[in-house]
Design a protein around this motif. Structure first.
Motif, PDB file in Angstrom:
ATOM      1  N   LEU A  17      47.145   4.101 -60.581  1.00 43.34           N
ATOM      2  CA  LEU A  17      46.805   4.862 -59.376  1.00 43.34           C
ATOM      3  C   LEU A  17      47.203   4.080 -58.128  1.00 43.34           C
ATOM      4  O   LEU A  17      47.727   4.642 -57.158  1.00 43.34           O
ATOM      5  N   GLY A  18      46.962   2.758 -58.154  1.00 44.92           N
ATOM      6  CA  GLY A  18      47.358   1.916 -57.021  1.00 44.92           C
ATOM      7  C   GLY A  18      48.856   1.939 -56.800  1.00 44.92           C
ATOM      8  O   GLY A  18      49.334   2.062 -55.666  1.00 44.92           O
ATOM      9  N   THR A  31      46.060  -0.746 -66.458  1.00 43.41           N
ATOM     10  CA  THR A  31      44.945   0.193 -66.499  1.00 43.41           C
ATOM     11  C   THR A  31      45.260   1.410 -65.633  1.00 43.41           C
ATOM     12  O   THR A  31      46.228   1.415 -64.868  1.00 43.41           O
ATOM     13  N   SER A  32      44.429   2.442 -65.769  1.00 39.48           N
ATOM     14  CA  SER A  32      44.607   3.628 -64.935  1.00 39.48           C
ATOM     15  C   SER A  32      44.421   3.292 -63.462  1.00 39.48           C
ATOM     16  O   SER A  32      45.058   3.896 -62.586  1.00 39.48           O
ATOM     17  N   ARG A  33      43.574   2.298 -63.159  1.00 38.96           N
ATOM     18  CA  ARG A  33      43.365   1.858 -61.787  1.00 38.96           C
ATOM     19  C   ARG A  33      44.657   1.280 -61.202  1.00 38.96           C
ATOM     20  O   ARG A  33      45.031   1.579 -60.056  1.00 38.96           O
ATOM     21  N   LEU A  34      45.348   0.455 -62.011  1.00 34.84           N
ATOM     22  CA  LEU A  34      46.615  -0.114 -61.548  1.00 34.84           C
ATOM     23  C   LEU A  34      47.649   0.977 -61.323  1.00 34.84           C
ATOM     24  O   LEU A  34      48.370   0.978 -60.324  1.00 34.84           O
ATOM     25  N   LEU A  55      43.544  -1.196 -55.000  1.00 34.27           N
ATOM     26  CA  LEU A  55      43.399  -0.847 -56.418  1.00 34.27           C
ATOM     27  C   LEU A  55      44.201  -1.794 -57.307  1.00 34.27           C
ATOM     28  O   LEU A  55      43.782  -2.143 -58.408  1.00 34.27           O
ATOM     29  N   VAL A  56      45.358  -2.209 -56.828  1.00 35.02           N
ATOM     30  CA  VAL A  56      46.213  -3.098 -57.604  1.00 35.02           C
ATOM     31  C   VAL A  56      45.649  -4.520 -57.650  1.00 35.02           C
ATOM     32  O   VAL A  56      45.635  -5.170 -58.700  1.00 35.02           O
ATOM     33  N   THR A  71      39.574  -6.697 -58.326  1.00 30.96           N
ATOM     34  CA  THR A  71      38.897  -6.425 -59.589  1.00 30.96           C
ATOM     35  C   THR A  71      37.396  -6.522 -59.383  1.00 30.96           C
ATOM     36  O   THR A  71      36.926  -7.127 -58.427  1.00 30.96           O
TER      37      THR A  71
END
Length: 323
Positions: A281-282, A276-279, A144-145, A148
Protein backbone atom coordinates in the motif's frame (compact mmCIF):
# COMPACT_ATOMS: atom_id res chain seq x y z
CA UNK A 1 30.47 25.23 -24.90
CA UNK A 2 27.89 25.66 -27.69
CA UNK A 3 28.33 21.99 -28.64
CA UNK A 4 27.46 20.91 -25.11
CA UNK A 5 24.50 23.30 -25.06
CA UNK A 6 23.18 21.76 -28.27
CA UNK A 7 23.60 18.23 -26.92
CA UNK A 8 22.04 18.99 -23.54
CA UNK A 9 19.18 20.86 -25.17
CA UNK A 10 18.15 17.60 -26.84
CA UNK A 11 18.14 15.58 -23.61
CA UNK A 12 14.52 15.05 -22.46
CA UNK A 13 13.58 16.08 -18.93
CA UNK A 14 12.57 12.44 -18.36
CA UNK A 15 16.24 11.42 -18.49
CA UNK A 16 17.02 13.69 -15.55
CA UNK A 17 14.06 12.24 -13.64
CA UNK A 18 15.38 8.74 -14.31
CA UNK A 19 18.78 9.85 -12.98
CA UNK A 20 17.08 10.98 -9.77
CA UNK A 21 15.64 7.47 -9.41
CA UNK A 22 19.14 6.02 -9.89
CA UNK A 23 20.37 8.26 -7.06
CA UNK A 24 17.62 7.00 -4.74
CA UNK A 25 18.64 3.39 -5.43
CA UNK A 26 22.18 4.23 -4.33
CA UNK A 27 20.95 6.05 -1.22
CA UNK A 28 18.54 3.23 -0.37
CA UNK A 29 21.52 0.94 0.15
CA UNK A 30 23.53 3.69 1.87
CA UNK A 31 21.21 3.59 4.93
CA UNK A 32 22.61 0.16 5.79
CA UNK A 33 26.17 1.23 4.99
CA UNK A 34 25.90 4.49 6.98
CA UNK A 35 24.54 2.72 10.06
CA UNK A 36 27.61 0.45 10.10
CA UNK A 37 30.06 3.31 9.43
CA UNK A 38 28.71 5.57 12.21
CA UNK A 39 29.33 2.73 14.70
CA UNK A 40 33.05 3.25 14.00
CA UNK A 41 33.42 6.96 13.24
CA UNK A 42 31.45 9.70 15.00
CA UNK A 43 28.98 11.74 12.89
CA UNK A 44 30.91 14.96 12.18
CA UNK A 45 34.17 13.12 11.43
CA UNK A 46 32.27 10.66 9.22
CA UNK A 47 30.62 13.41 7.19
CA UNK A 48 33.84 15.45 7.14
CA UNK A 49 36.12 12.70 5.78
CA UNK A 50 33.41 11.52 3.37
CA UNK A 51 32.77 14.99 1.92
CA UNK A 52 36.39 16.12 1.77
CA UNK A 53 37.42 12.95 -0.07
CA UNK A 54 34.50 13.43 -2.45
CA UNK A 55 35.39 17.08 -3.05
CA UNK A 56 39.02 16.27 -3.85
CA UNK A 57 38.06 13.48 -6.26
CA UNK A 58 35.54 15.67 -8.10
CA UNK A 59 37.97 18.61 -8.19
CA UNK A 60 40.50 16.34 -9.93
CA UNK A 61 37.86 15.14 -12.40
CA UNK A 62 36.56 18.63 -13.23
CA UNK A 63 39.83 20.51 -12.77
CA UNK A 64 39.40 22.54 -15.98
CA UNK A 65 36.28 24.18 -14.55
CA UNK A 66 37.61 24.87 -11.06
CA UNK A 67 39.14 28.36 -11.66
CA UNK A 68 35.55 29.65 -11.50
CA UNK A 69 35.44 28.54 -7.87
CA UNK A 70 37.59 31.55 -6.91
CA UNK A 71 35.12 34.08 -8.24
CA UNK A 72 33.26 35.95 -5.50
CA UNK A 73 29.81 34.77 -6.63
CA UNK A 74 30.88 31.12 -6.63
CA UNK A 75 32.65 31.44 -3.27
CA UNK A 76 29.51 32.79 -1.58
CA UNK A 77 27.12 30.29 -3.15
CA UNK A 78 29.50 27.37 -2.69
CA UNK A 79 29.85 28.18 1.01
CA UNK A 80 26.06 28.43 1.44
CA UNK A 81 25.54 25.03 -0.19
CA UNK A 82 28.44 23.51 1.74
CA UNK A 83 27.11 24.67 5.11
CA UNK A 84 23.57 23.49 4.31
CA UNK A 85 24.75 20.12 2.98
CA UNK A 86 27.02 19.46 5.95
CA UNK A 87 24.37 20.45 8.50
CA UNK A 88 21.68 18.34 6.78
CA UNK A 89 23.78 15.17 6.65
CA UNK A 90 25.35 15.71 10.08
CA UNK A 91 22.02 16.27 11.82
CA UNK A 92 20.51 13.31 9.94
CA UNK A 93 23.39 11.10 11.10
CA UNK A 94 22.87 12.21 14.71
CA UNK A 95 19.20 11.33 14.29
CA UNK A 96 20.10 7.93 12.81
CA UNK A 97 22.31 7.25 15.82
CA UNK A 98 19.38 7.95 18.18
CA UNK A 99 16.39 6.38 16.41
CA UNK A 100 15.55 3.43 14.18
CA UNK A 101 16.60 3.39 10.50
CA UNK A 102 12.94 3.14 9.45
CA UNK A 103 11.85 6.22 11.37
CA UNK A 104 14.97 8.06 10.23
CA UNK A 105 14.18 7.29 6.58
CA UNK A 106 10.53 8.30 6.96
CA UNK A 107 11.13 11.55 8.83
CA UNK A 108 13.96 12.57 6.49
CA UNK A 109 11.72 12.02 3.47
CA UNK A 110 9.17 14.52 4.79
CA UNK A 111 11.29 17.12 2.98
CA UNK A 112 9.10 16.41 -0.05
CA UNK A 113 6.32 18.27 1.79
CA UNK A 114 8.63 21.08 2.90
CA UNK A 115 10.23 21.73 -0.52
CA UNK A 116 7.21 23.46 -2.17
CA UNK A 117 6.94 25.88 0.76
CA UNK A 118 10.71 26.47 0.90
CA UNK A 119 10.68 27.11 -2.87
CA UNK A 120 7.85 29.60 -2.29
CA UNK A 121 9.73 31.38 0.52
CA UNK A 122 13.10 31.51 -1.25
CA UNK A 123 12.22 31.74 -4.96
CA UNK A 124 8.79 33.38 -4.57
CA UNK A 125 7.14 30.59 -6.62
CA UNK A 126 3.84 29.57 -5.04
CA UNK A 127 3.06 25.81 -4.82
CA UNK A 128 -0.06 24.49 -6.54
CA UNK A 129 -2.76 22.25 -5.07
CA UNK A 130 -1.20 19.35 -6.97
CA UNK A 131 2.16 19.99 -5.23
CA UNK A 132 0.46 19.55 -1.88
CA UNK A 133 -1.70 16.54 -2.84
CA UNK A 134 1.30 14.69 -4.29
CA UNK A 135 3.48 15.53 -1.29
CA UNK A 136 0.89 14.35 1.25
CA UNK A 137 0.38 11.08 -0.66
CA UNK A 138 4.14 10.56 -0.76
CA UNK A 139 4.57 11.12 2.99
CA UNK A 140 1.68 8.74 3.77
CA UNK A 141 3.30 6.12 1.56
CA UNK A 142 6.73 6.65 3.07
CA UNK A 143 5.22 6.23 6.52
CA UNK A 144 3.67 2.87 5.59
CA UNK A 145 6.92 1.73 4.00
CA UNK A 146 9.33 2.92 6.70
CA UNK A 147 7.54 2.74 10.05
CA UNK A 148 6.77 -0.40 12.00
CA UNK A 149 4.80 -1.09 15.15
CA UNK A 150 1.51 0.19 16.49
CA UNK A 151 0.50 3.84 16.04
CA UNK A 152 0.66 4.52 19.77
CA UNK A 153 4.32 3.40 19.83
CA UNK A 154 5.41 6.08 17.36
CA UNK A 155 6.58 8.63 19.91
CA UNK A 156 8.79 11.62 19.20
CA UNK A 157 12.25 11.24 20.70
CA UNK A 158 15.50 13.19 20.39
CA UNK A 159 16.60 11.23 17.33
CA UNK A 160 13.23 11.81 15.65
CA UNK A 161 13.37 15.55 16.33
CA UNK A 162 16.90 15.83 14.93
CA UNK A 163 15.83 13.91 11.83
CA UNK A 164 12.95 16.36 11.27
CA UNK A 165 15.44 19.23 11.53
CA UNK A 166 17.58 17.50 8.90
CA UNK A 167 14.52 17.19 6.62
CA UNK A 168 14.08 20.97 6.79
CA UNK A 169 17.76 21.46 5.97
CA UNK A 170 17.58 19.03 3.03
CA UNK A 171 14.56 20.91 1.67
CA UNK A 172 16.35 24.27 1.88
CA UNK A 173 19.45 22.74 0.27
CA UNK A 174 17.41 21.35 -2.66
CA UNK A 175 15.80 24.74 -3.25
CA UNK A 176 19.11 26.63 -3.18
CA UNK A 177 20.74 24.13 -5.56
CA UNK A 178 17.86 24.70 -7.99
CA UNK A 179 18.03 28.46 -7.60
CA UNK A 180 21.83 28.78 -7.89
CA UNK A 181 22.02 26.42 -10.89
CA UNK A 182 19.95 28.90 -12.92
CA UNK A 183 23.00 31.16 -13.26
CA UNK A 184 26.01 29.11 -12.14
CA UNK A 185 27.93 25.98 -13.13
CA UNK A 186 26.28 23.35 -10.94
CA UNK A 187 29.32 21.03 -10.97
CA UNK A 188 31.65 23.75 -9.66
CA UNK A 189 29.13 24.49 -6.92
CA UNK A 190 28.90 20.77 -6.12
CA UNK A 191 32.68 20.45 -5.72
CA UNK A 192 32.77 23.52 -3.48
CA UNK A 193 29.84 22.19 -1.47
CA UNK A 194 31.76 19.01 -0.65
CA UNK A 195 35.03 20.75 0.17
CA UNK A 196 33.33 23.25 2.51
CA UNK A 197 31.24 20.49 4.13
CA UNK A 198 34.31 18.31 4.57
CA UNK A 199 36.34 21.06 6.23
CA UNK A 200 33.44 21.88 8.57
CA UNK A 201 33.00 18.24 9.58
CA UNK A 202 36.67 17.62 10.30
CA UNK A 203 37.00 20.93 12.18
CA UNK A 204 33.98 20.16 14.39
CA UNK A 205 35.15 16.58 14.92
CA UNK A 206 38.63 17.75 15.94
CA UNK A 207 37.06 20.01 18.59
CA UNK A 208 34.30 17.79 19.99
CA UNK A 209 34.71 14.19 18.82
CA UNK A 210 37.21 11.38 19.24
CA UNK A 211 38.88 9.42 16.49
CA UNK A 212 38.48 5.62 16.77
CA UNK A 213 41.45 3.36 17.55
CA UNK A 214 43.34 1.96 14.57
CA UNK A 215 42.05 -1.52 15.41
CA UNK A 216 38.49 -0.36 14.61
CA UNK A 217 39.46 0.59 11.04
CA UNK A 218 38.76 -2.80 9.49
CA UNK A 219 38.58 -3.62 5.76
CA UNK A 220 34.79 -3.64 6.14
CA UNK A 221 34.86 -0.04 7.37
CA UNK A 222 36.98 1.09 4.42
CA UNK A 223 34.61 -0.67 1.99
CA UNK A 224 31.72 1.21 3.62
CA UNK A 225 33.57 4.54 3.29
CA UNK A 226 34.44 3.78 -0.33
CA UNK A 227 30.75 3.22 -1.09
CA UNK A 228 29.73 6.42 0.71
CA UNK A 229 32.39 8.50 -1.05
CA UNK A 230 32.25 7.10 -4.58
CA UNK A 231 28.62 6.08 -5.00
CA UNK A 232 26.54 7.89 -2.37
CA UNK A 233 28.44 11.17 -2.84
CA UNK A 234 30.46 11.41 -6.07
CA UNK A 235 27.77 9.71 -8.16
CA UNK A 236 24.42 10.19 -6.40
CA UNK A 237 24.80 13.76 -5.12
CA UNK A 238 26.29 14.94 -8.41
CA UNK A 239 23.32 13.33 -10.19
CA UNK A 240 20.95 15.11 -7.81
CA UNK A 241 22.51 18.54 -8.27
CA UNK A 242 22.69 18.24 -12.08
CA UNK A 243 19.10 16.97 -12.29
CA UNK A 244 17.85 19.81 -10.06
CA UNK A 245 18.94 22.22 -12.80
CA UNK A 246 16.33 20.63 -15.09
CA UNK A 247 13.53 19.30 -12.87
CA UNK A 248 11.37 21.62 -10.72
CA UNK A 249 12.34 21.13 -7.04
CA UNK A 250 8.83 20.20 -5.83
CA UNK A 251 8.64 17.49 -8.48
CA UNK A 252 12.23 16.36 -7.94
CA UNK A 253 11.61 15.89 -4.21
CA UNK A 254 8.89 13.33 -5.00
CA UNK A 255 11.29 11.27 -7.08
CA UNK A 256 13.90 11.56 -4.33
CA UNK A 257 11.36 10.21 -1.81
CA UNK A 258 11.77 6.83 -3.53
CA UNK A 259 14.89 6.52 -1.37
CA UNK A 260 12.75 5.02 1.43
CA UNK A 261 11.21 2.49 -0.97
CA UNK A 262 14.58 1.24 -2.15
CA UNK A 263 15.80 1.19 1.44
CA UNK A 264 13.06 -1.31 2.29
CA UNK A 265 13.66 -3.31 -0.90
CA UNK A 266 17.33 -3.72 0.03
CA UNK A 267 16.22 -4.87 3.49
CA UNK A 268 14.04 -7.49 1.81
CA UNK A 269 16.91 -8.64 -0.41
CA UNK A 270 19.70 -8.52 2.18
CA UNK A 271 17.91 -9.23 5.46
CA UNK A 272 14.92 -11.33 4.35
CA UNK A 273 12.37 -8.72 5.44
CA UNK A 274 8.88 -9.87 4.44
CA UNK A 275 6.75 -8.01 1.89
CA UNK A 276 3.44 -7.17 3.57
CA UNK A 277 0.19 -5.60 2.42
CA UNK A 278 1.23 -2.48 4.36
CA UNK A 279 4.41 -2.20 2.28
CA UNK A 280 2.51 -2.72 -0.96
CA UNK A 281 0.00 0.00 0.00
CA UNK A 282 2.89 2.35 0.81
CA UNK A 283 4.52 1.67 -2.55
CA UNK A 284 1.17 2.31 -4.27
CA UNK A 285 0.73 5.70 -2.54
CA UNK A 286 4.24 6.83 -3.47
CA UNK A 287 3.70 5.65 -7.05
CA UNK A 288 0.40 7.56 -7.07
CA UNK A 289 2.17 10.72 -5.92
CA UNK A 290 4.65 10.44 -8.78
CA UNK A 291 1.85 9.77 -11.29
CA UNK A 292 0.12 12.97 -10.10
CA UNK A 293 3.40 14.86 -10.45
CA UNK A 294 3.77 13.62 -14.02
CA UNK A 295 0.13 14.00 -15.09
CA UNK A 296 -0.95 17.30 -13.55
CA UNK A 297 0.81 20.69 -13.65
CA UNK A 298 3.08 21.20 -10.65
CA UNK A 299 3.99 24.77 -11.43
CA UNK A 300 2.12 27.92 -12.27
CA UNK A 301 1.76 28.86 -15.93
CA UNK A 302 4.16 31.45 -17.26
CA UNK A 303 3.61 33.88 -20.11
CA UNK A 304 4.27 32.41 -23.55
CA UNK A 305 7.26 34.63 -24.20
CA UNK A 306 8.89 33.51 -20.93
CA UNK A 307 8.13 29.88 -21.72
CA UNK A 308 9.87 30.20 -25.08
CA UNK A 309 13.01 31.36 -23.30
CA UNK A 310 13.13 28.36 -20.93
CA UNK A 311 14.58 25.73 -23.33
CA UNK A 312 17.52 27.98 -24.18
CA UNK A 313 18.15 28.78 -20.52
CA UNK A 314 17.93 25.11 -19.54
CA UNK A 315 20.24 24.16 -22.42
CA UNK A 316 22.85 26.66 -21.26
CA UNK A 317 22.71 25.30 -17.72
CA UNK A 318 22.87 21.71 -18.96
CA UNK A 319 26.01 22.54 -20.92
CA UNK A 320 27.78 23.17 -17.64
CA UNK A 321 26.59 19.80 -16.35
CA UNK A 322 27.95 17.94 -19.37
CA UNK A 323 31.16 19.84 -19.99
Amino acid sequence: MNTFANISGRIPTGVYKLLLVVATVIWGLSFVVMKDAVDVLEPAYLIGFRFLATGLILAAVFWRRMPRAFEKDYLIKGMILGVLCFLAFWVQTIGLDNTTPGKNAFLTATYCVIVPFAWWAIARKRPTAFNLIAAVLAVAGIGLVSLTGALEELSMGYGDFMTLVSALLFAIHIVYVSKFSETNDVLVLTVMQFVVGGVLGIAYGACFETLPPVSALTPGFFWNMAYLVIFASCVALVIQNVALAHVPPAQASLFLSLESVFGVLFSVLLYNEQITSRLLLGFALIFGAIVISETFPLKRKVPQEEESEQPAARAARAADALE
